[in-house]
Design an enzyme around this catalytic site. Structure first.
Site, PDB file in Angstrom:
ATOM      1  CB  THR A  17      51.938  70.481   7.626  1.00 26.25           C
ATOM      2  OG1 THR A  17      53.292  70.924   8.405  1.00 26.25           O
ATOM      3  CG2 THR A  17      51.725  69.116   7.331  1.00 26.25           C
ATOM      4  CB  THR A  97      51.479  72.111  14.095  1.00 23.73           C
ATOM      5  OG1 THR A  97      52.588  71.602  13.439  1.00 23.73           O
ATOM      6  CG2 THR A  97      50.061  71.524  13.407  1.00 23.73           C
TER       7      THR A  97
HETATM    8  N1  ASP Z   1      55.411  71.702  10.292  1.00 25.98           N
HETATM    9  C1  ASP Z   1      54.959  72.920  10.023  1.00 25.98           C
HETATM   10  C2  ASP Z   1      53.262  72.559  10.412  1.00 25.98           C
HETATM   11  O1  ASP Z   1      52.753  71.729  10.869  1.00 25.98           O
HETATM   12  C3  ASP Z   1      55.056  73.922   9.294  1.00 25.98           C
HETATM   13  C4  ASP Z   1      54.556  75.160   9.810  1.00 25.98           C
HETATM   14  O2  ASP Z   1      54.642  75.296  11.142  1.00 25.98           O
HETATM   15  O3  ASP Z   1      54.229  75.967   9.276  1.00 25.98           O
HETATM   16  O4  ASP Z   1      52.530  73.247   9.591  1.00 25.98           O
END
Ligand code: ASP
Length: 336
Positions: A17, A97
């Protein structure tokens, strides 16, 4: 400070993200994932040159759920190569994350250095109002450039907190304070650029890890089985039938598993009990861990202690890559 006195910090970007484009200034979800290259990210924080001599590279650009074992071993090998040279004092890894917990713990087992390795990311995409990515990145650089971070193992720096890679877990699907260390707490904080630690991990990690510097792919397969009311043993049997060497259970309460699985490990019920996969009992409960109070009547069932199911599966895969001896695997779960 003269720039040549500043620490040399290298950023390795993987996507997530923090590298994503928001649909609009007020839209925090449904964004274009993992598209912003690392140079663009770093260029948005010119202040970094006041706190470190920065360099950066893009090792891959993908959402964290797409990261493979071979990506992780490449990442770890690159970090070891960089940290082995006097030209690098610390590493930042930017990462999605969603599976940051697993990557951070993987690196905690495989990085062969006492120098700081800091993993960070963002809960909100870039360019959205109040995006957390750039400040998280700035704080991570403060953390990596701090002498106090040496010997701490790999840490996660998110939302002004510094967490051990071993203990940090993603605790919320959308809040910016998503990362917590529910059982043992955080190691320290980054406040207004100042890094403060209160605690130091005592479990084995990085330079003192027996897995440091190893490349063990292909790693043995381990399934994670979730325990719940009404659950049967079909998935357990499927994991055994496909030859998995290990199983982790996300058990109920203090690592409870259904009776049928426990019974299968008893020699009086099953002539093949001694060749079943090593089963590590973890818990679906967020905090408290799993004790070894239950006598399971077999040395092939081992408590995960306080590692959650996905971290336990990382450690079990490393353990199984080097040994099949249940006593050794138990020892590994006690030490890491
Ligand atoms: N929502 C996720 C992030 O926080 C996407 C991922 O894990 O790549 O980056």
């Amino acid at each position: 400070m003269e720039s040549h006195n500043l620490k040399k910090i290298h950023l390795i970007a993987t996507g997530g993200t923090i590298a994503s484009e928001a649909r609009s200034r007020v839209s925090t979800e449904g964004y274009k994932p993992s598209v912003i290259p690392v140079d663009e990210l770093v260029a948005q924080i010119p202040e970094l040159s006041d706190i470190a001599q920065m360099s950066a590279e893009q090792i891959f650009l993908k959402p964290s759920s797409a990261i493979t074992d071979s990506d992780l071993f490449d990442l770890s090998a690159r970090i070891n190569e960089l940290l082995g040279s006097d030209d690098c004092d610390g590493i930042i890894v930017t990462h999605g994350t969603d599976t940051m917990e697993e990557t951070a713990f993987f690196l905690n087992l495989t990085v062969k250095s006492d120098k700081p390795v800091v993993v960070t990311g963002a809960m909100r995409p870039a360019h959205v109002i109040s995006s957390d990515g750039l400040l998280n990145l700035y704080n991570a650089v403060c953390c990596a450039a701090s002498d106090a971070s040496r010997g701490m193992g790999v840490v996660i720096s998110m939302n002004d907190l510094i967490l051990s890679a071993r203990d940090g877990v993603k605790f919320s699907t959308f809040k910016t304070d998503a990362f917590q260390a529910p059982l043992y707490g955080v190691l320290g904080t980054v406040r207004d650029g100042k890094v403060d630690y209160a605690y130091k991990p005592v479990k084995r990690h990085t330079a003192s890890s027996e897995f440091a510097g190893m490349r063990l792919d292909p790693m043995p397969r381990v399934e994670i089985l979730y325990m719940y009311q009404g659950c049967d043993d079909n998935l357990f049997k499927a994991a055994v039938a496909k030859g998995d060497k290990g199983i982790v259970t996300a058990g109920s309460g203090n690592g409870g598993i259904i009776r049928e699985i426990g019974a299968a490990y008893k020699a009086e019920n099953n002539p093949d009990a001694g060749s079943l996969p090593i089963l590590v009992r973890s818990s679906r409960v967020t905090t408290g861990g799993v004790s070894d109070a239950f006598q399971m009547g077999t040395d092939r069932i081992i408590p995960s202690h306080d590692l959650n199911p996905h971290k336990a599966s990382v450690l079990l895969r490393f353990a199984l890559a080097v040994t099949e001896d249940p006593a050794e695997i138990k020892r590994i779960f006690e030490q890491y």
